[in-house]
Design an enzyme around this catalytic site. Structure first.
Site, mmCIF file in Angstrom:
data_model
loop_
_atom_site.group_PDB
_atom_site.id
_atom_site.type_symbol
_atom_site.label_atom_id
_atom_site.label_comp_id
_atom_site.label_asym_id
_atom_site.label_seq_id
_atom_site.Cartn_x
_atom_site.Cartn_y
_atom_site.Cartn_z
ATOM 1 N N HIS A 276 0.962 6.299 1.805
ATOM 2 C CA HIS A 276 1.680 7.284 2.617
ATOM 3 C C HIS A 276 2.904 7.873 1.916
ATOM 4 O O HIS A 276 3.508 8.816 2.420
ATOM 5 C CB HIS A 276 1.965 6.711 4.002
ATOM 6 C CG HIS A 276 0.667 6.431 4.707
ATOM 7 N ND1 HIS A 276 -0.242 7.425 4.982
ATOM 8 C CD2 HIS A 276 0.086 5.274 5.098
ATOM 9 C CE1 HIS A 276 -1.329 6.894 5.543
ATOM 10 N NE2 HIS A 276 -1.149 5.598 5.620
ATOM 11 N N ARG B 11 -6.939 12.854 0.842
ATOM 12 C CA ARG B 11 -5.862 13.309 1.739
ATOM 13 C C ARG B 11 -4.501 12.752 1.333
ATOM 14 O O ARG B 11 -3.478 13.296 1.677
ATOM 15 C CB ARG B 11 -6.169 12.969 3.190
ATOM 16 C CG ARG B 11 -6.102 11.510 3.514
ATOM 17 C CD ARG B 11 -6.322 11.250 4.975
ATOM 18 N NE ARG B 11 -7.700 11.516 5.370
ATOM 19 C CZ ARG B 11 -8.257 11.012 6.474
ATOM 20 N NH1 ARG B 11 -7.521 10.279 7.301
ATOM 21 N NH2 ARG B 11 -9.508 11.253 6.778
ATOM 22 N N HIS C 183 1.641 1.366 5.898
ATOM 23 C CA HIS C 183 2.223 2.416 6.732
ATOM 24 C C HIS C 183 3.595 2.045 7.290
ATOM 25 O O HIS C 183 4.541 2.837 7.227
ATOM 26 C CB HIS C 183 1.242 2.768 7.865
ATOM 27 C CG HIS C 183 1.735 3.847 8.759
ATOM 28 N ND1 HIS C 183 2.423 3.601 9.922
ATOM 29 C CD2 HIS C 183 1.674 5.198 8.630
ATOM 30 C CE1 HIS C 183 2.746 4.754 10.484
ATOM 31 N NE2 HIS C 183 2.299 5.727 9.730
ATOM 32 N N HIS D 283 -5.567 3.641 -1.660
ATOM 33 C CA HIS D 283 -6.888 4.014 -1.139
ATOM 34 C C HIS D 283 -7.203 5.436 -1.596
ATOM 35 O O HIS D 283 -6.558 6.388 -1.165
ATOM 36 C CB HIS D 283 -6.853 3.919 0.394
ATOM 37 C CG HIS D 283 -8.162 4.192 1.063
ATOM 38 N ND1 HIS D 283 -8.328 4.053 2.420
ATOM 39 C CD2 HIS D 283 -9.372 4.592 0.581
ATOM 40 C CE1 HIS D 283 -9.580 4.344 2.741
ATOM 41 N NE2 HIS D 283 -10.230 4.688 1.648
ATOM 42 N N ASN E 292 0.856 -1.189 0.000
ATOM 43 C CA ASN E 292 0.000 0.000 0.000
ATOM 44 C C ASN E 292 0.896 1.245 0.000
ATOM 45 O O ASN E 292 1.716 1.427 0.905
ATOM 46 C CB ASN E 292 -0.894 -0.037 1.248
ATOM 47 C CG ASN E 292 -1.834 1.147 1.316
ATOM 48 O OD1 ASN E 292 -1.430 2.276 1.077
ATOM 49 N ND2 ASN E 292 -3.078 0.909 1.664
ATOM 50 N N GLU F 90 -11.190 -9.252 3.147
ATOM 51 C CA GLU F 90 -9.915 -8.915 3.793
ATOM 52 C C GLU F 90 -10.206 -8.739 5.274
ATOM 53 O O GLU F 90 -11.056 -7.919 5.656
ATOM 54 C CB GLU F 90 -9.316 -7.636 3.197
ATOM 55 C CG GLU F 90 -7.985 -7.283 3.862
ATOM 56 C CD GLU F 90 -7.172 -6.254 3.098
ATOM 57 O OE1 GLU F 90 -7.313 -6.164 1.863
ATOM 58 O OE2 GLU F 90 -6.398 -5.536 3.754
ATOM 59 N N THR G 61 -8.289 3.664 8.491
ATOM 60 C CA THR G 61 -9.521 2.866 8.459
ATOM 61 C C THR G 61 -9.652 2.125 9.786
ATOM 62 O O THR G 61 -8.943 1.155 10.041
ATOM 63 C CB THR G 61 -9.468 1.870 7.279
ATOM 64 O OG1 THR G 61 -9.020 2.572 6.117
ATOM 65 C CG2 THR G 61 -10.836 1.286 7.014
ATOM 66 N N ARG H 92 -9.328 8.148 -0.997
ATOM 67 C CA ARG H 92 -10.297 8.575 0.024
ATOM 68 C C ARG H 92 -11.152 9.702 -0.520
ATOM 69 O O ARG H 92 -10.721 10.461 -1.401
ATOM 70 C CB ARG H 92 -9.575 9.032 1.298
ATOM 71 C CG ARG H 92 -8.862 7.915 2.029
ATOM 72 C CD ARG H 92 -8.320 8.397 3.366
ATOM 73 N NE ARG H 92 -9.362 8.477 4.345
ATOM 74 C CZ ARG H 92 -9.559 7.593 5.333
ATOM 75 N NH1 ARG H 92 -8.740 6.575 5.478
ATOM 76 N NH2 ARG H 92 -10.554 7.730 6.172
ATOM 77 N N HIS I 175 -3.662 -4.442 7.869
ATOM 78 C CA HIS I 175 -3.789 -3.231 8.688
ATOM 79 C C HIS I 175 -2.875 -3.323 9.900
ATOM 80 O O HIS I 175 -3.049 -4.176 10.750
ATOM 81 C CB HIS I 175 -5.223 -2.932 9.150
ATOM 82 C CG HIS I 175 -5.412 -1.464 9.411
ATOM 83 N ND1 HIS I 175 -4.992 -0.851 10.558
ATOM 84 C CD2 HIS I 175 -5.926 -0.485 8.630
ATOM 85 C CE1 HIS I 175 -5.254 0.439 10.479
ATOM 86 N NE2 HIS I 175 -5.819 0.695 9.315
ATOM 87 N N GLU J 77 -8.639 0.588 -3.038
ATOM 88 C CA GLU J 77 -9.486 0.633 -1.840
ATOM 89 C C GLU J 77 -10.377 1.863 -1.929
ATOM 90 O O GLU J 77 -9.889 2.960 -2.257
ATOM 91 C CB GLU J 77 -8.630 0.748 -0.582
ATOM 92 C CG GLU J 77 -7.811 -0.481 -0.278
ATOM 93 C CD GLU J 77 -6.953 -0.304 0.966
ATOM 94 O OE1 GLU J 77 -6.248 -1.249 1.305
ATOM 95 O OE2 GLU J 77 -6.998 0.794 1.574
HETATM 96 N N1 PXP Z 1 -5.914 -3.129 4.102
HETATM 97 C C1 PXP Z 1 -6.860 -2.161 4.105
HETATM 98 C C2 PXP Z 1 -8.225 -2.507 3.607
HETATM 99 C C3 PXP Z 1 -6.574 -0.845 4.532
HETATM 100 O O1 PXP Z 1 -7.528 0.088 4.520
HETATM 101 C C4 PXP Z 1 -5.245 -0.548 4.928
HETATM 102 C C5 PXP Z 1 -4.915 0.843 5.342
HETATM 103 O O2 PXP Z 1 -5.151 1.724 4.312
HETATM 104 C C6 PXP Z 1 -4.297 -1.572 4.883
HETATM 105 C C7 PXP Z 1 -4.657 -2.852 4.487
HETATM 106 C C8 PXP Z 1 -2.864 -1.333 5.232
HETATM 107 O O3 PXP Z 1 -2.735 -0.927 6.544
HETATM 108 P P1 PXP Z 1 -1.332 -0.343 7.013
HETATM 109 O O4 PXP Z 1 -1.095 0.903 6.216
HETATM 110 O O5 PXP Z 1 -1.552 -0.083 8.457
HETATM 111 O O6 PXP Z 1 -0.298 -1.393 6.749
#
Ligand code: PXP
Length: 258
Positions: A20, A59, A227, A53, A17, A161, A111, A55, A204, A80
């Site tokens: 960030h 952001r 993240h 994602h 992901n 998920e 999230t 949003r 997450h 996402e």
């Molecule tokens: N999966 C989903 C559906 C999410 O919304 C997120 C955060 O955007 C993640 C995975 C990844 O989470 P993290 O950034 O904390 O690794």
């Protein structure tokens, strides 16, 4: 992507992901650091997919980022998004390989919980149908909860998920009892979902420390991690961070599969 109903293979897919990277870019409003460049590096480092994602408040990832990713990467894009008409129109225009429906609140930092599929079953069934018909692999981001899994299955989502946030929070807090209970819930619910024929992903909050026990869950096909990897990239670089995450996952999975 695997076929629904197939046994999970030994290799667990890693979706990186890149939200960030865009967060850092947007802090200054210029073009750098570029999320597309991060996606290309992630591919070189062994990622199996790119997750972003979009949003409602834009952001981090922007509409232009989604266009650039669709045009510029060869890995599948997992978009996402919240279950809103605007987001669905964007998804139908781009037709990414995967669409993950997530709950979204403007005031949240990330999230926070899973989607309430059981409560909004009819609306979500209608919402995802055009996405499925367009060939997007739709997943529902939910808590490891039997009701939400059953509802996701009933509305025809091929993928879920599981939210690993509660497990990861307990791990960071050193609350071993809660961590282990959350892990046991993830194990049980991943198995339950697989038995229904769903493909099961998780994500997450995962870190090098917390990823192993999750990667070892045999019914999981994919982890989505963002993240922590982007933060770690500040110190060791993105490729090194992703390669280490890949190695932690592969080691844990190899031990589990035997
Ligand atoms: N999966 C989903 C559906 C999410 O919304 C997120 C955060 O955007 C993640 C995975 C990844 O989470 P993290 O950034 O904390 O690794």
């Amino acid at each position: 992507m695997s076929e629904v109903g197939a046994r999970p293979s030994g290799r667990l897919r890693l979706g990186v992901n890149i939200d960030h990277v865009a967060t850092v870019r947007n802090a200054r409003g210029g073009p750098t650091p570029d999320p597309l460049r991060a996606a290309l590096l992630a591919e070189a480092a062994g990622a199996d997919g790119i997750t972003a994602h979009l949003r409602e408040d834009r952001r981090h990832i922007t509409d232009a980022d989604i266009e650039a990713l669709m045009a510029g990467i060869s890995l599948p894009l997992n978009l996402e998004m919240a279950a809103t008409p605007e987001m669905r129109a964007i998804a139908l225009r781009h037709r990414p390989r995967a669409v993950c429906i997530v709950p979204e609140k403007r005031e949240e930092r990330t999230t926070e919980g899973g989607l309430e599929v059981a409560r909004d079953e009819n609306a979500l069934a209608d919402f995802i149908l055009p996405l499925r018909e367009a060939g997007c692999r739709v997943s529902m981001f939910i808590a490891a909860d039997r009701r939400q899994i059953e509802a996701s299955h009933r509305i025809g989502a091929p993928v879920i998920e599981l939210h690993t946030g509660a497990y990861c929070d307990a791990d960071i807090a050193g609350d071993i009892a809660t961590r282990d209970a959350e892990l046991a819930r993830l194990v049980e619910m991943a198995g339950f979902a697989r038995a229904l024929g769903l493909e099961v992903h998780a994500g997450h909050g995962l870190t090098f420390d917390s990823v192993g026990p999750v990667a070892a869950i045999p019914d999981l096909m994919e982890l989505n991690i963002g993240h922590f990897l982007i933060g770690e990239a500040i110190f060791v670089g993105l490729e090194v961070a992703i390669r280490r995450m890949r190695a932690e996952m592969d080691t844990a999975r190899a031990v589990a599969v035997g």
